[in-house]
Enzyme design. Structure first.
Site, PDB file in Angstrom:
ATOM      1  CG  PHE A  77     -83.227   9.911  11.427  1.00  0.00           C
ATOM      2  CD1 PHE A  77     -83.605   8.905  12.289  1.00  0.00           C
ATOM      3  CD2 PHE A  77     -82.937  11.230  12.186  1.00  0.00           C
ATOM      4  CE1 PHE A  77     -82.585   9.414  13.726  1.00  0.00           C
ATOM      5  CE2 PHE A  77     -82.359  11.677  13.182  1.00  0.00           C
ATOM      6  CZ  PHE A  77     -82.629  10.267  14.131  1.00  0.00           C
ATOM      7  NE  ARG A 135     -78.391   1.663  12.448  1.00  0.00           N
ATOM      8  CZ  ARG A 135     -79.083   3.496  12.486  1.00  0.00           C
ATOM      9  NH1 ARG A 135     -79.533   3.853  11.445  1.00  0.00           N
ATOM     10  NH2 ARG A 135     -78.057   3.596  12.743  1.00  0.00           N
ATOM     11  CE1 TYR A 150     -74.310  11.414  14.525  1.00  0.00           C
ATOM     12  CE2 TYR A 150     -74.409  13.449  14.820  1.00  0.00           C
ATOM     13  CZ  TYR A 150     -74.555  12.623  14.948  1.00  0.00           C
ATOM     14  OH  TYR A 150     -76.816  12.725  15.016  1.00  0.00           O
ATOM     15  CE  LYS A 151     -75.632   9.447  11.426  1.00  0.00           C
ATOM     16  NZ  LYS A 151     -76.963   8.580  12.573  1.00  0.00           N
ATOM     17  CG  ASP A 207     -80.445  14.119   5.672  1.00  0.00           C
ATOM     18  OD1 ASP A 207     -78.785  13.338   5.649  1.00  0.00           O
ATOM     19  OD2 ASP A 207     -80.861  13.972   6.842  1.00  0.00           O
TER      20      ASP A 207
END
Lengths: 415, 415
Positions: free
Chosen positions: B128, B374, B225-226, B200
């Site tokens: 990312f 995704r 927040y995921k 990560d």
């Protein structure tokens, strides 16, 4: 000694106050006189409405779609402009994000990147400490950078600013003494030798009109949870004059500051404009609360705000000295309103205990080591009668020695 | 070709699902199948309760007193431990603060400070992007630091790790392909040559059991927040193994990371323990929402979560290939469940338009450039029937060409 105003005169001032109606926008606990809005501002009803909408509609119902549909992604810029209007910035010069500390770090790096041949940071020994800690952090990894402190290397900051200085980091109002600096004069002094200035506006944004562009300022930072009433730990802001935008480099170069954040490219490319101060994904719920808080300011005349602020603080000084002077309280901030923020500091050898007793009686100010009682006056929700009542409580505590059982209380405070 | 399960078999799996009751903790919009919890998790009822309490009681009524009385100041550590339990950390090894990007910056500096004779950061070209941008930011101000990228300097990250490497920054699950790395093996490989690793965990925290201490990990970061459902932009976390705490130096040395933050001393002195990763005042409203989200996890067995996650993703792959294979969709993630995060990626030459059509029909996944659809599967609130229904909608869109009118839609997405 001139006669102090009587209660009828005080109440007449409340009745004539053109900002009086603003108080109804806020929710304040019953039985409390809140003189700590310079530490954490009060909640407005607008905040509750925005927060509930953000959580229950935008997040729970909108889910990922709200990043675009509810404008979450542009909130940092939208709120930045709302703050910008209050500090003398043009649209596009201010962005809301991260913390004041982090923004100081970015701003110092940005200034150093614009003055690559210079390596001195000037700061104030009496600064709120995090400013100094962040300057240390910058110096720790950036070779050759050194820090000169007012109060250590020289008595006055002006004497520290020469042509080796890259950047001056300075508080517009001192957190403890409440002393207000002359922004235009100090900026001119720094510019005359080619230095830049980072203004810390934590204690002036929302407390008085600030005119960054009028002072030809370079960079500024500040918090939104004091006079702007954004909520506990609400995200901070950072400002840069447009003329500097293209030259700004700062190492917290996260994807939100990328020119094309959704292209997902391997290499960093700084966004044009103030967005290059952004780094990572921002806390939207806190930002949406802040939006409610900033909406309140749409209806505020900052000149009226400043006039009332000086009147409230003048009155507080006058009444405390008249009613409590015999008990050993001593003024620790400028007496002249024009040289003072929206706060008043008094010292006493038992300040900590006295403040604890005040808080217990519903008069909330705060304590700053070693011996300062600090009282903040937010003109949006503090009235003249509040000032009167607060002083009467203080007098009673001093006269009866009601603070004496607080001596063993644990000391803790948050600015 | 083996027969795919029929609807009765699917519904039987939902009925037997030991995590099925967790779905009732969440608020999901009617008519939506939400397969984007890997981008922004859904809201739980617990969040609304905590948020309202934080705003209306703690802030509005408690005001400044809530920093102590409501435990705001220790929230970063309290929530850190709640996250820590899900990622294999001991209490006191994880703290919630700032953003993932900022925490990557701190963690990289911390690792470099522990390996002063080394100057190479290894990262993944397919990372990312913000991870790479932050590594660039570190290298920009830290003399001599260079970055080696997997996919650029060599095909496999293992071949880039030698005794010049200070730190390897690596994603536990790749955001686009969903590929899961072997944490213990890569950590051992790095340690064998004296390098440290920053993991990560954005796409594994809350998606599966993570065992940082079991893998002898050094440092880790991630968002909340995921899969952790903390809310849009909820503050991130950073972990460091206890054995490293005393050696960690990081330049975002703000007052919240000071050993005595309320002593207001001029010089920085890092706090013992994980608190030295803190910098400035944190967004309390967003943190209090996150507390509600993390409370939900008290009742979750992570092994059951992982088992269901693999079953959901296996089923999705099986059904998409069986029902939509003829329309040119191609699997872009590992087929083997054990090598995959809780997401599935398919490519198609019109992925962007197809995803827009899916979203319009209430099946929410996301698009990642250049051609990936995704789909994230959060076992707490996604069921087997949801998988079935989503595939049927996808088949219908592909079979009817209903995506074709989306060709001119503006492209925007947020991870």
């Amino acid at each position: 000694m001139t006669a102090i105003p009587d209660l009828a005169a005080i109440e007449a001032r409340d009745a004539a106050d053109p900002l009086r109606h603003m108080r109804d926008r806020f929710v304040l606990p019953k039985g409390v006189i809140y003189l700590d809005g310079n530490s954490l501002g009060a909640a407005s009803k607008d905040v509750f409405i925005e927060l509930e909408k953000a959580a229950k509609e935008e997040w729970a119902e909108g889910l990922i779609r709200s990043w675009n549909k509810a404008g979450w992604f542009d909130l940092t810029l939208e709120l930045g402009d709302k703050v910008g209007r209050l500090i003398g910035a043009e649209p596009g010069e201010t962005v809301v994000c991260d913390t004041t500390s982090t923004n100081i770090y970015k701003a110092l790096h940005a200034a150093l990147s614009m003055r690559p041949d210079r390596s001195v940071i000037v700061a104030e020994g009496s600064s709120f400490p995090t400013d100094l800690y962040m300057a240390e952090g910058v110096a720790a990894t950036r070779p050759g950078v050194t820090i000169r402190l007012e109060g250590v290397a020289a008595e006055n900051i002006e004497d520290l600013i020469d042509d080796s200085v890259a950047v001056v980091l300075v508080n517009h109002v001192n957190y403890k003494s409440g002393e207000l600096r002359d922004m235009a004069a100090l900026t001119a002094k720094a510019h005359a030798v080619g230095a830049l200035v980072v203004w810390d506006l934590c204690h002036t944004a929302g407390a008085m009109p600030v005119d960054l562009n009028g002072a030809n300022a370079d960079l500024a930072v500040g918090c939104t949870y004091k006079y702007l009433n954004g909520g506990p730990g609400a995200p901070a802001f950072v400002y840069a004059a447009k003329r500097h935008h293209d030259q700004i480099q700062q190492p917290l170069s996260g994807w939100w500051g990328h020119a094309r954040p959704f292209a997902f490219t391997q290499g960093y490319e700084a966004s044009p404009g103030i967005r290059r101060f952004l780094c990572g994904t921002q806390p939207i719920l806190s930002l949406r609360a802040l939006k409610g808080a900033l909406d309140v300011w749409d209806d505020v005349d900052l000149d009226l705000l400043r006039k009332k602020s000086i009147e409230l603080t003048d009155l507080f000084i006058e009444l405390v000295e008249a009613r409590c002077g015999e008990f050993g309280v001593k003024l620790e901030c400028p007496r002249e309103g024009a040289r003072r923020g929206s706060q008043v500091s008094f010292s006493h050898e038992n300040s900590y205990e006295i403040m604890q007793a005040l808080i217990e009686r519903g008069v909330i100010g705060d304590f700053r080591a070693p011996n300062v009682m600090r009282f903040g006056f937010t003109p949006l929700y503090v009235g003249y009668r509040d000032v009167w009542d607060a002083v009467e409580v203080l007098r009673d505590i001093l006269a009866t020695g009601a603070w004496q059982d607080k001596r063993f209380a644990v000391r803790a405070a948050v600015t």
